[in-house]
Design an enzyme around this catalytic site. Structure first.
Site, short mmCIF file in Angstrom:
data_model
loop_
_atom_site.label_atom_id
_atom_site.label_comp_id
_atom_site.label_asym_id
_atom_site.label_seq_id
_atom_site.Cartn_x
_atom_site.Cartn_y
_atom_site.Cartn_z
N ILE A 1 0.69 -1.08 -0.06
CA ILE A 1 0.08 -0.05 -0.06
C ILE A 1 0.81 1.21 -0.05
O ILE A 1 0.48 2.26 -0.77
CB ILE A 1 -0.86 -0.01 1.32
CG1 ILE A 1 -1.98 1.07 0.92
CG2 ILE A 1 -0.31 0.11 2.44
CD1 ILE A 1 -3.13 0.78 -0.07
N ARG B 1 12.22 -2.23 8.40
CA ARG B 1 13.47 -3.49 8.54
C ARG B 1 13.89 -4.00 7.27
O ARG B 1 14.87 -4.66 7.14
CB ARG B 1 12.75 -4.46 9.48
CG ARG B 1 12.49 -3.97 10.83
CD ARG B 1 13.73 -3.86 11.99
NE ARG B 1 13.30 -2.76 12.97
CZ ARG B 1 12.58 -3.37 14.08
NH1 ARG B 1 12.35 -4.60 14.11
NH2 ARG B 1 12.36 -2.66 14.97
N LYS C 1 -5.77 2.27 7.00
CA LYS C 1 -6.72 1.27 7.43
C LYS C 1 -6.32 -0.08 7.45
O LYS C 1 -5.37 -0.48 6.49
CB LYS C 1 -8.00 1.46 6.93
CG LYS C 1 -8.03 1.14 5.14
CD LYS C 1 -8.86 0.17 4.53
CE LYS C 1 -8.75 -1.26 4.62
NZ LYS C 1 -9.28 -1.95 3.47
N ASP D 1 -11.88 -7.31 4.77
CA ASP D 1 -10.73 -6.39 4.18
C ASP D 1 -11.11 -5.37 3.13
O ASP D 1 -11.23 -4.04 3.29
CB ASP D 1 -9.58 -6.95 3.49
CG ASP D 1 -8.59 -6.10 3.05
OD1 ASP D 1 -7.78 -5.25 3.63
OD2 ASP D 1 -8.17 -6.21 1.84
#
Lengths: 311, 311
Positions: free
Chosen positions: A16, A39, A92, A169
């Site tokens: 995203i 990371r 979100k 989702d």
């Protein structure tokens, strides 16, 4: 919009962030991408840090972060950001659990940070026009039909089947639009959830919502839709029928297409974040997430055929 | 405690009102039972009304209500009570959905009413002593074992199997104690829920909670327990082992029974409500309910044998 763009860091550089946040910030007058905190997936030519504390030490000019990590464990990031006075945009869904979501909002109350709990579908072009059109009408019937093929939109992404996700989702996007455009607050009356025999999250859900009036509000989510894909909301009122299609980006009244502004969701999302920062206001609406939790809480479960990515 | 007892009305005259609220109020110096609001189960010699508006019109001296109705639909009662400036005691669980629970708390904020979201198990005799004992100790391991036979404790009560209830009806009592006595806030890490093939609510649940430290917190609920019935919490610390038994009414440290005050849960509950009224403070803690919602949200479901009341 201030003349000086706000230096911002993206925390969590996944799909995203790459698909939406990075290009949107690149095109924005209000923000510049100053750093990342990740990371794994660093960006060329953008300084990266292992934590928010290291970010603040290395880039003291950074004033805001966009949290794009998976929902679990965000409360720790929020506490670090608040401790350093950073403003926060939250992708979100806000959290993995109701407890964490409420803790996030509580951490902001009384702090110096601005928090924008975002729902990108609320920024779809027809949502605000729909809200305005509905404001003074009496609503008789609402039908939400959010039906897509998970094989097409999330090919091979096993995370989508983790507990608490599944068809919610995309479904939470529909709920974020509905809670924005309807004039009365919504609660869940009842729900049924269809779980594939081999999965821990539902592939389909039917919700009946209650807005405190006689309006009949039926919501259908399906992750196994072949043929036409629909992200549609139809609202029958005492004065015409409103239709929102294509995820809230198009709108018709009694079958007649209405003109709506032509601006991408994430451009509007970041413009709104800039406005919240400028006015030192937070937007912490958790309604869509609470409705999802309520659907899991009260939903009657039925088992359906095992899911197969190649099925 | 004021010299003048507060005239109070019970809203919803079911089993919990008859078993606990009515005898407790009868024995209380702080409250008198002035009226009931119920459609069905009126009490001899106690005036009854069909709504809160009628209650206020008929008994203007009533200053407080105790809501003992089923959880669904309480938000409407709360709004009526707030509109009339009544103080409110809410029997557990606070609501049927997360949305309604949060709406109840929001309706009180900025109003003149006091709201006491009650968790009767928190008033068990050993809970406050346990909280005090734990305060400065480092916790290594927590084991909750809430195992009872639903056939014995809820014989033939089909409502217990409605969606969202099941073994969480007693289980939420354990969570209300745990969230009170442990020094750090709890969130849900993961859960498994066992649903009987013929029921819409779980008969057993295993939860792993996280308090932000290394403590291992395991919670087991079972509604199908034959033989010894247990409502126990064992907590291993760096300085001794605490055991709460019999639903929090007894306590031992390293196996040695500790003296605790001898007062019934509901007597303490109403004394606390009187104190909140006197100091105009609300107690609106929703943590136990949020953890239940999170267990439904993230819980991995497995189906077990059909449940039989005579099984």
């Amino acid at each position: 919009m201030s003349a000086q763009p706000t230096p911002l860091a993206i925390v969590g550089v996944g799909k995203i962030a790459r698909d939406q946040h990075i290009p949107t910030i690149a095109a924005s007058d209000a923000f510049t991408l100053a750093a990342t905190v990740t990371r794994h997936n660093t960006l060329p030519d953008v300084p990266n840090y292992g934590s928010i504390a290291e970010l603040v030490a290395g880039q003291p000019k950074v004033r805001a972060i966009a949290i794009c990590t998976p929902p679990r464990g965000r409360i720790a990031l929020i506490r670090d950001a608040v401790a350093h006075g950073l403003d926060i945009l939250l992708e979100k869904p806000p959290a993995a659990t109701v407890t964490e979501a409420e803790a996030i909002v509580a951490a902001i109350a009384g702090s110096d940070s601005v928090l924008h709990v975002t729902w990108h579908s609320r920024e779809a072009a027809a949502v605000e026009p729909a809200r305005a059109w509905l404001q003074d009408r009496r609503i008789a019937r609402v039908t939400v039909s959010w039906r897509e093929d998970v094989r097409v939109w999330h090919p091979g992404q096993e995370w989508i089947w983790e507990p608490g996700i599944g068809v919610f989702d995309p479904g939470i996007n529909a709920l974020s639009i509905l809670t924005r455009i309807l004039p009365h607050p919504l609660s869940l009356a009842r729900a049924t959830l269809a779980f594939p025999a081999n999965k821990a999250a539902p592939i389909a859900a039917d919700l009946v919502l209650d807005d405190g009036t006689d309006a009949a509000i039926a919501v259908g989510f399906d992750f196994d839709q072949r043929g036409p894909q629909t992200w549609d909301i139809a609202i029958q009122t005492d004065d015409g029928v409103l239709t929102l299609t294509a995820g809230g980006s198009a709108m018709a009244v009694d079958g007649v297409t209405q003109a709506v502004p032509d601006e991408p969701e994430y451009a509007r999302l970041y413009a709104r974040f800039a406005e919240l920062i400028a006015t030192r206001q937070s937007d912490t609406d958790l309604q869509p997430f609470r409705l999802v939790a309520d659907a899991y809480l009260l939903g009657v479960r039925r088992e359906v055929a095992a899911f197969d990515w190649n099925g």
